[in-house]
Design an enzyme around this catalytic site. Sequence first.
Site, PDB file in Angstrom:
ATOM      1  N   GLY A   9       0.908  -1.119   0.125  1.00 26.78           N
ATOM      2  CA  GLY A   9      -0.262  -0.002   0.086  1.00 26.78           C
ATOM      3  C   GLY A   9       0.904   1.194  -0.243  1.00 26.78           C
ATOM      4  O   GLY A   9       0.486   2.084   0.746  1.00 26.78           O
ATOM      5  N   ALA A  10       1.915   1.323  -0.795  1.00 24.97           N
ATOM      6  CA  ALA A  10       2.952   2.166  -0.674  1.00 24.97           C
ATOM      7  C   ALA A  10       2.803   3.458  -1.866  1.00 24.97           C
ATOM      8  O   ALA A  10       3.627   4.476  -1.612  1.00 24.97           O
ATOM      9  CB  ALA A  10       4.332   1.778  -1.060  1.00 24.97           C
ATOM     10  N   ASP A  57      -2.347  -6.345  -6.700  1.00 35.35           N
ATOM     11  CA  ASP A  57      -3.442  -6.388  -6.083  1.00 35.35           C
ATOM     12  C   ASP A  57      -3.631  -7.536  -4.998  1.00 35.35           C
ATOM     13  O   ASP A  57      -3.962  -8.655  -5.179  1.00 35.35           O
ATOM     14  CB  ASP A  57      -4.732  -6.446  -6.844  1.00 35.35           C
ATOM     15  CG  ASP A  57      -6.147  -6.153  -6.579  1.00 35.35           C
ATOM     16  OD1 ASP A  57      -6.075  -5.853  -4.996  1.00 35.35           O
ATOM     17  OD2 ASP A  57      -7.052  -6.067  -7.158  1.00 35.35           O
ATOM     18  N   TYR A 153     -14.807  -4.947   8.848  1.00 34.92           N
ATOM     19  CA  TYR A 153     -13.559  -4.272   8.725  1.00 34.92           C
ATOM     20  C   TYR A 153     -13.143  -4.278  10.225  1.00 34.92           C
ATOM     21  O   TYR A 153     -11.862  -4.469  10.533  1.00 34.92           O
ATOM     22  CB  TYR A 153     -13.820  -2.906   8.543  1.00 34.92           C
ATOM     23  CG  TYR A 153     -12.769  -1.770   8.248  1.00 34.92           C
ATOM     24  CD1 TYR A 153     -11.485  -2.056   7.407  1.00 34.92           C
ATOM     25  CD2 TYR A 153     -12.478  -0.857   9.332  1.00 34.92           C
ATOM     26  CE1 TYR A 153     -10.137  -1.508   7.543  1.00 34.92           C
ATOM     27  CE2 TYR A 153     -11.298  -0.067   9.349  1.00 34.92           C
ATOM     28  CZ  TYR A 153     -10.341  -0.381   8.482  1.00 34.92           C
ATOM     29  OH  TYR A 153      -9.202   0.405   8.247  1.00 34.92           O
ATOM     30  N   ALA A 154     -14.064  -3.993  11.123  1.00 42.49           N
ATOM     31  CA  ALA A 154     -13.341  -4.116  12.643  1.00 42.49           C
ATOM     32  C   ALA A 154     -12.741  -5.417  12.919  1.00 42.49           C
ATOM     33  O   ALA A 154     -11.988  -5.676  13.662  1.00 42.49           O
ATOM     34  CB  ALA A 154     -14.568  -3.493  13.804  1.00 42.49           C
TER      35      ALA A 154
END
Length: 259
Positions: A9-10, A57, A153-154
């Site tokens: 995720g850079a 991805d 997500y949590a």
Amino acid sequence: MSSLALVTGATSGIGLAFAERLAADGHDLIVVGRTQDKLDAFADAHPHVKVRTVAADLSTPQGIDAVAAYCADEPLDLLINNAGVAHYMPLADLPAGKAREIVNVKVLAPTLLMNAAVGGMQERGKGTIVNIAGMIAFSGPAGPEVMPRRAVYAGTLAHLVTMSQTLAAELEGTGVTVHVVCPGIVATNFHAAQGIDASAIPRMSTDDFVTGTLRGLELGEVVIAPGIEDRTLLHAVFQADLAAFAGQSPTLATRYQSN
């Protein structure tokens, strides 16, 4: 010899901030993101260090496998599992494809990248793994008044916290350390990408977040929370977890016994 860091995720936000800081500190880098043009632009802007780019991805098996190969084959000193996706919505409204994407990016990808990297790190007797989670990992007990809805997500962030803690204990004494970082709201476009306007909410800068993370590594903190001033709050959570874990019994608790 320069140390080697891989950052997922850079190409934006927290991942880009990490890559920028590590490059400034002289680390060679393997930068991972979905967009080759952005990766190339980063490499061109940092000619003083060796930068390799990997367009992948991490929501797909092919992307995960491609990056895992670098983790297994390269002598990584630092692995930063930062890639993320939010898709904030109630579970009933969450399309299966988006649910799969969240779990792949925040659970499966970090797990398999760590699995690929840790053997070589142990053989070399050194290495650092950093997983980026969030304070939402601790929001499970919150009631329905807490918005937005984000159960999947949590849950993925809570997984990262527990896995990082457990893996850190597994690797104690090997020279390999594991850490998980739990930010609150950081000033990136992460929320905007989900259609959430967070501009009016006080947010930590990405630079402060990276500074806090690196200091947390120096302090040896497994769970790093750059926005928590009183660390005893986290200590209390962890002690309560251990108390519950130790309090189990093969005897049925009284409240569950028939009248």
